[in-house]
Every structure is written in structure tokens, then in C-alpha cells.
Design a protein around this motif. Structure first.
Motif, PDB file in Angstrom:
ATOM      1  N   GLY A 550       0.814  -1.201   0.000  1.00 50.10           N
ATOM      2  CA  GLY A 550       0.000   0.000   0.000  1.00 50.10           C
ATOM      3  C   GLY A 550       0.850   1.254   0.000  1.00 50.10           C
ATOM      4  N   TYR A 551       0.194   2.375  -0.004  1.00 54.68           N
ATOM      5  CA  TYR A 551       0.854   3.688  -0.019  1.00 54.68           C
ATOM      6  C   TYR A 551       0.137   4.593   0.963  1.00 54.68           C
ATOM      7  N   VAL A 552       0.947   5.295   1.839  1.00 53.48           N
ATOM      8  CA  VAL A 552       0.384   6.223   2.824  1.00 53.48           C
ATOM      9  C   VAL A 552       0.941   7.604   2.524  1.00 53.48           C
ATOM     10  N   PRO A 553       0.124   8.542   2.047  1.00 55.42           N
ATOM     11  CA  PRO A 553       0.632   9.892   1.782  1.00 55.42           C
ATOM     12  C   PRO A 553       0.817  10.667   3.104  1.00 55.42           C
ATOM     13  N   GLY A 554       1.731  11.651   3.091  1.00 55.49           N
ATOM     14  CA  GLY A 554       1.930  12.485   4.285  1.00 55.49           C
ATOM     15  C   GLY A 554       3.381  12.939   4.411  1.00 55.49           C
ATOM     16  N   SER A 555       3.622  14.115   5.086  1.00 59.00           N
ATOM     17  CA  SER A 555       4.983  14.654   5.250  1.00 59.00           C
ATOM     18  C   SER A 555       5.710  13.910   6.370  1.00 59.00           C
ATOM     19  N   LEU A 556       7.013  14.186   6.436  1.00 62.45           N
ATOM     20  CA  LEU A 556       7.870  13.475   7.383  1.00 62.45           C
ATOM     21  C   LEU A 556       7.520  13.808   8.840  1.00 62.45           C
ATOM     22  N   ASP A 557       7.159  15.057   9.070  1.00 65.84           N
ATOM     23  CA  ASP A 557       7.019  15.522  10.444  1.00 65.84           C
ATOM     24  C   ASP A 557       5.682  15.156  11.088  1.00 65.84           C
ATOM     25  N   ASP A 558       4.647  15.025  10.257  1.00 63.18           N
ATOM     26  CA  ASP A 558       3.327  14.877  10.891  1.00 63.18           C
ATOM     27  C   ASP A 558       2.706  13.507  10.674  1.00 63.18           C
ATOM     28  N   LEU A 559       3.504  12.541  10.155  1.00 62.93           N
ATOM     29  CA  LEU A 559       2.910  11.237   9.856  1.00 62.93           C
ATOM     30  C   LEU A 559       2.805  10.386  11.114  1.00 62.93           C
ATOM     31  N   THR A 560       1.641  10.190  11.555  1.00 61.49           N
ATOM     32  CA  THR A 560       1.326   9.211  12.599  1.00 61.49           C
ATOM     33  C   THR A 560      -0.047   8.644  12.224  1.00 61.49           C
ATOM     34  N   ALA A 561      -0.028   7.371  11.822  1.00 58.42           N
ATOM     35  CA  ALA A 561      -1.284   6.836  11.280  1.00 58.42           C
ATOM     36  C   ALA A 561      -1.474   5.385  11.687  1.00 58.42           C
ATOM     37  N   ASN A 606       4.758   5.557  12.150  1.00 61.80           N
ATOM     38  CA  ASN A 606       5.220   6.882  12.608  1.00 61.80           C
ATOM     39  C   ASN A 606       6.428   7.274  11.757  1.00 61.80           C
ATOM     40  N   GLY A 607       6.367   8.417  11.052  1.00 65.87           N
ATOM     41  CA  GLY A 607       7.464   8.891  10.221  1.00 65.87           C
ATOM     42  C   GLY A 607       8.229  10.026  10.896  1.00 65.87           C
TER      43      GLY A 607
END
Length: 624
Positions: A550-561, A606-607
Motif C-alpha cells: 500500500g501507499y500512505v501519503p503524508g509529510s515526514l514531520d506529521d505522519l502518525t497513522a 510513525n514517520g
């Protein structure tokens, strides 16, 4: 008599009157056939009863018409048409001849010149002769139309009379299919009827209302002009229907018998030509109505469907053939040649497949098995070199024998008497006993010789004993039973044969090697989703491995999913991995992603990092 000074006319001659009287007495019709024309040599003739010919005849021709006067039944009118190419003379006297040439009637007329076409003045001219007679009842009023010319008046009259006799009415636009209200503009049989349209009404609850009608612009329907009186509605009349979903292009007949009183008598119409609802095609069985029309058609495939009851069904015939084809299964036949007839096997003690010979296997069972035949097989009895003996079956001659058992050869016990002459001159009799317990022979003068072969047997013919193995159909040709037996055996990698379809449990277990897998069972348990977030799930009999991505979009600082797998792992999630997607933005670059398996349905991501602008993360996971 005719007073020629005051009028013109005619009468029967003496010969004519006598001829008519004779015909009346005999009851036979009198046939007048020809008209004679004369110019009387230019004089004014005076007709006389005793005349036998005209004063001067100029023309003779067949009559065009002969009929009784509509105003006086005692006056006979004879008519002759003169064509343009006949003439060139005056007409002053007239006469009639009958079919025997008798000069039967004579008359005079006002002088009239009949011009000839060659004289540049041609015309059709009608000459009528009026004859006074006591009665026209016995005079045949009939003319042969093939030898005369007809006037327009005659033709019009004949046509009108013929049309008045016809039972065929003018066609109607449509015909009803149910009871209707006889008023206003309506749609009949799928046709919107305009004002003035003719309609066949045939389905009224009150059948006396049936008939041919004309649709008015408004108001109550009225019967058509040619069918609005009782004399016009005759039994057997026909009417054609032009349009309509059901009745279009059909012909209907009034089947009500006379007398008919219009508005009182119930009128019934039946279709005599037109669509019957049977589709075009070939049928082996049809139903025909009283008009000879096919109103139903079928193509049955059985004897019962054709209504044939005095025969056997296919299954009954097959059963009888099976029972009647030579001998029943298990019968033994001796063949005097080295050939096996269709349906038979040689009794050679061999092992056979029960699948190839089910009837014989059932009949023999395991009576001759030795225990080494293997599953699904049976053994034939051995007949080669053996005599056949009837089973004792309680008689006591060969007691103790089981049917189908073998018996060794044996010589029946017997005695031999030997006579020898001794030294004293007296005969000495010695008994040689076949019984081992008998007394030994002590007389040295006795000698016996051994004769014979290795067995005791009668004269015989060598045959090949065979057993009926199956019911071969008549003229079935050669059947290679050995080939059939091989095909009925279990299929392997090296041998062609038969095998059953595996169950899904057998497919899943993966241990059976004697069954086949169908495409459906091969596909069972496999699934795939080729999307951005997708999976491939292998069936359990291939290990049940599941790969997901799969693919999870999002920036480095705010990725918590908390991420959900596209499908839940049936048993366990073994591993989850991820990589960042993006471009370097600084001198020092560090990117990281933290992953935590939560359940077989979800994982947490978590990114974090520096010096790199990320746009999302690609992940994949393994499980089963």
C-alpha cells in the motif's frame, strides 16, 4: 293477329305454335336459337301464321337475349346485336328459328337501314322482336353467350345481378377481439379507427349485435349500408379484415343458418383464413380445424408424444434386446475354432476387471478367485483340457461335489479273469483282483501285459470353452475387450485409464495421487487485488501465503497513522516494512519510519527525519 296498318309486332307461326304445343305435352323445353332478318324486297310485309320463310332474307344470326317481357308474361322478347361489319340492307321483316330449324315466329317492323362499315357508316344496332304467345313458361330463356354480342345494358344488368348474388362483403379495417360499446371513436385490435372505417363486430355478449358496422365521428355506431338489412346478411357471407394485431389479414365467415332476422338472430363469425398463432416452421404433429387450417404444431420426440401406445419404449426395447441377444451373461459355449465371438471370453483361468465386465463379475462373484486377483478384479474358471460334467445337485451319482469344483481323473475298480491250462490237463481259473487286498497270483503259468495311454477318455472334439461376458448389441462389430479393460484401470503417469475428480478436501490436503483437479478447485482459495493498496492471497494447498502492499501519503514531520490492511490476514501477520518517498532538501539527511503490528487487520506507522521532504510512504507486508 297483328294489324300491320296500326302497329308492328309478331306472333308464333302455325309451325311454331304446333311445336310449342308438342313440347308442352312432352314436358320438354322449346329452344329458340336464331333470328332471321329480311328486306321484303322493298315492300311492307304483312306477317301471316302460315309463313315458312321470310319474303326476302338478308341475314341470319344467333340470338343475343331471349326473355319474357317484364310488363307482359305472354310476350316473348328476342334480341339480336348487329356489329358494324354486318349490313348494307334494309330491315322490314323478322323471324325466329328453333334449334331444329323450324320457322317458329314472324314479325314486321318499321323500315330501318343497317349501314355497313365499308360504306363509311358503321354502328352496332340492336334488333328486338316481340312475339305474342299464350305462355312463356315452357320456352327456354337461355342463350349461348359465346356466340353472340352483348349490349352495354345487358352487361350492366348481368353484373349487377351477379354482384347481388355474392356473399362477399367489402373488407373491414379491423375486427373486434372482445365485447365493446358500440359508440364513439375506439381502438380495435391495436388499430385506432378513423370515422368512416368499417369494423367487423363479432364478440358481443349479445350476439344479435354482431355484424358489420361503420365508425361515426361521434355517437352510436350504425350497421354498414351493405349489411344493414336481413336480406343482405346471408348465411355464409365472407368479409376480409385488413389490419390488426390478432385478426389482420384474415377472412371471416358468417356461420349462422337461415332464417336471419337482423337485430334478433344471434350472429356467429368464424375465421376461415388468416393467422392462427402457429409460428412458421416444420412440425411432426399438427392440429387442424374444420377448415383445414393448422391451429397447433409440436415436434414430440417420444412415441407417447405422437400418441402411439401399441409399442414399446426405448428402454423396454433395449432391455429386451439385452435379454434376447444370444445368451444371458454367464452362459458357456464351446467354439470349434480359435476365435472368441463378440460378448464372450475364453475360460482360461485369467483375471479380469470388474469395471470392464460388471455383469459377469456380478454373476461369478469370487467363486474362482485364488486371493491374488487384486482389488476390483475377479478370476475366470479354467476349462482348457477339461471335460465338463453336470453338477450332481443332490442326485447321488457324484455326491459331495460343489458346483464349479475340479475333480481329478480316476479308473473305476474292476476284476480280470484269466483261464490257463495246467500240467494235469485241467483248466485252472485265477482271479486277478483290482483290489490291493486280493490274494496274490501264485500260478506261474499266468502272464499279463500293460496296455493303454496316460488317461482314460472317450473319443472327443477339442473346443474352446467360452463364457458370455456381456450383452453385445446386434451388428456391434469388433470390440477390443483388452483395450477396454486397460481404459477402465486406474490412470497413472505411465498408463492411460480412468480416475475420478478430487474433492476440495483432497486438493487442499495435497496427498492424493489418484484423482484429478478441476479448474474450479484449482482456483479455489486464490484471490488478488491489483490496486494501489492491494494483495495476493494464495490458496491453502499452496501454503496460504498472503502478500499485501500500500501507499500512505503524508509529510515526514506529521505522519502518525493507524493503517488497515486491504484484507485481514486469515491467521497471522509476519512482517511489515516501509520506505519513504521524497527529495533531499538539506545537507544532512535522515529519514526514519516506525512500524508496529497491531492485529491481523491493522498496523501503526510513525514517520520522522531531517533534510528530506517526503510526500508519503510505500509499505508491504507478509502473512498467512
Amino acid at each position: 293477329m297483328v294489324d300491320v296498318n296500326t302497329q308492328f309486332g309478331g306472333f308464333l307461326t302455325t309451325q311454331g305454335a304446333a311445336k310449342k304445343t308438342n313440347c308442352d305435352a312432352l314436358g320438354v323445353p322449346w329452344k329458340l336459337t336464331h333470328m332471321l332478318l329480311g328486306d321484303a324486297n322493298g315492300a311492307d310485309p304483312v306477317p301471316a301464321p302460315g309463313q315458312t320463310q321470310l319474303v326476302h332474307q338478308v341475314h341470319r344470326a344467333p340470338l343475343n337475349q331471349l326473355y319474357a317481357s317484364p310488363t307482359d308474361p305472354n310476350v316473348l322478347i328476342a334480341e339480336l346485336v348487329l356489329p358494324p361489319d354486318v349490313g348494307g340492307w334494309w330491315i322490314r321483316e323478322l323471324a325466329l328459328e328453333d334449334e331444329a330449324g323450324v320457322f317458329s315466329a314472324v314479325a314486321n317492323c318499321a323500315p330501318s337501314y343497317k349501314p355497313l362499315l365499308a360504306q363509311n357508316s358503321g354502328r352496332n344496332q340492336v334488333v328486338r322482336m316481340h312475339i305474342i304467345t299464350s305462355s312463356t313458361a315452357n320456352i327456354q330463356l337461355k342463350i349461348d353467350p359465346s356466340v353472340v354480342l352483348a349490349t352495354r345494358e345487358y352487361v350492366d344488368t348481368v353484373i349487377v345481378e351477379a354482384l347481388s348474388k355474392l356473399d362477399y362483403k367489402h373488407s373491414v379495417l379491423a375486427a373486434t377481439t372482445a365485447n365493446i360499446t358500440l359508440s364513439g371513436i375506439q381502438t380495435i385490435d391495436g388499430e385506432l379507427l378513423p370515422a368512416g372505417a368499417r369494423v367487423l363486430v363479432k364478440d358481443q355478449a349479445q350476439a344479435k349485435e354482431n355484424g358489420i358496422y361503420v365508425v361515426p365521428a361521434a355517437g352510436v355506431w350504425k350497421r354498414a349500408q351493405d349489411a344493414d338489412t336481413s336480406v343482405e346478411v346471408t348465411p355464409g357471407l365472407f368479409v376480409s379484415v385488413e389490419k390488426g394485431t390478432v385478426n389482420g389479414d384474415s377472412v371471416w365467415q358468417l356461420v349462422t343458418d337461415a332464417p336471419i332476422v337482423l337485430g334478433t338472430t344471434a350472429l356467429a363469425f368464424e375465421m376461415v383464413a388468416g393467422r392462427t398463432g402457429v409460428s412458421a416452421g416444420a412440425y411432426t404433429k399438427v392440429t387442424v380445424d374444420k377448415y383445414g387450417r393448422v391451429i397447433a404444431g409440436t415436434t414430440p420426440t417420444t412415441l407417447a408424444g405422437h400418441g402411439i401406445t401399441d409399442t414399446y419404449t426405448k428402454d423396454e426395447i433395449a432391455a429386451m434386446i439385452a435379454q434376447a441377444s444370444a445368451l444371458p451373461v454367464g452362459s458357456m459355449i464351446g467354439f470349434p475354432v480359435d476365435k472368441v465371438a463378440p460378448g464372450f471370453l475364453e475360460l482360461d483361468g485369467s483375471v479380469k476387471s470388474a469395471a470392464a465386465y460388471p455383469d459377469l463379475a456380478t454373476f461369478l462373484g469370487g467363486a474362482f478367485n485364488k486371493g491374488d486377483e487384486g482389488a476390483g478384479n475377479f478370476r475366470l474358471p479354467e476349462s482348457r483340457g477339461e471335460f465338463l460334467r453336470g453338477w450332481d445337485h443332490g442326485r447321488g451319482i457324484d455326491a459331495g461335489r460343489a458346483i464349479g469344483s475340479y475333480q481329478a481323473d480316476e479308473l473305476k475298480s474292476h476284476d480280470h479273469t484269466v483261464t490257463n491250462t495246467g500240467t494235469g490237463g485241467n483248466d485252472q481259473t485265477l482271479w486277478l483282483y483290482g483290489d490291493p487286498g486280493a490274494l496274490p497270483i501264485t500260478n506261474p503259468g499266468v502272464k499279463t501285459n500293460a496296455t493303454g495311454g496316460t488317461e482314460t477318455r472317450p473319443r472327443n472334439l477339442a473346443v474352446m470353452w467360452c463364457i458370455k461376458a456381456w450383452n453385445a448389441p446386434i451388428n456391434q462389430g469388433s470390440i477390443d475387450i483388452a483395450a477396454l479393460a486397460a481404459l477402465a484401470a486406474q490412470a497413472t503417469e505411465n498408463n492411460q485409464g480412468t480416475a475420478k475428480v478430487a474433492t476440495q478436501a483432497q486438493v487442499n490436503s495435497g496427498t492424493d495421487d489418484s484423482t484429478f483437479v478441476t479448474p474450479k478447485k484449482l482456483r479455489f482459495g486464490f484471490s488478488i487485488s491489483l490496486a494501489t493498496n492491494g494483495y495476493v492471497a494464495f490458496p491453502s494447498w499452496l501454503g496460504g501465503l498472503v502478500i499485501q502492499w500500500g501507499y500512505v501519503p503524508g509529510s515526514l514531520d506529521d505522519l502518525t497513522a493507524l493503517i488497515s490492511f486491504p484484507m485481514a490476514f486469515p491467521n497471522q501477520c509476519l512482517n511489515v516494512s516501509a520506505t519513504a518517498e521524497g527529495a533531499q532538501s538539506g545537507a544532512g539527511t535522515f529519514v526514519g519510519v516506525g512500524l508496529q503490528k497491531v492485529s491481523v487487520s491493522q498496523f501503526r506507522m510513525n514517520g520522522y527525519g531531517t533534510g528530506m521532504a517526503t510526500s508519503g510512504y510505500h509499505w508491504w507486508s507478509l502473512g498467512y
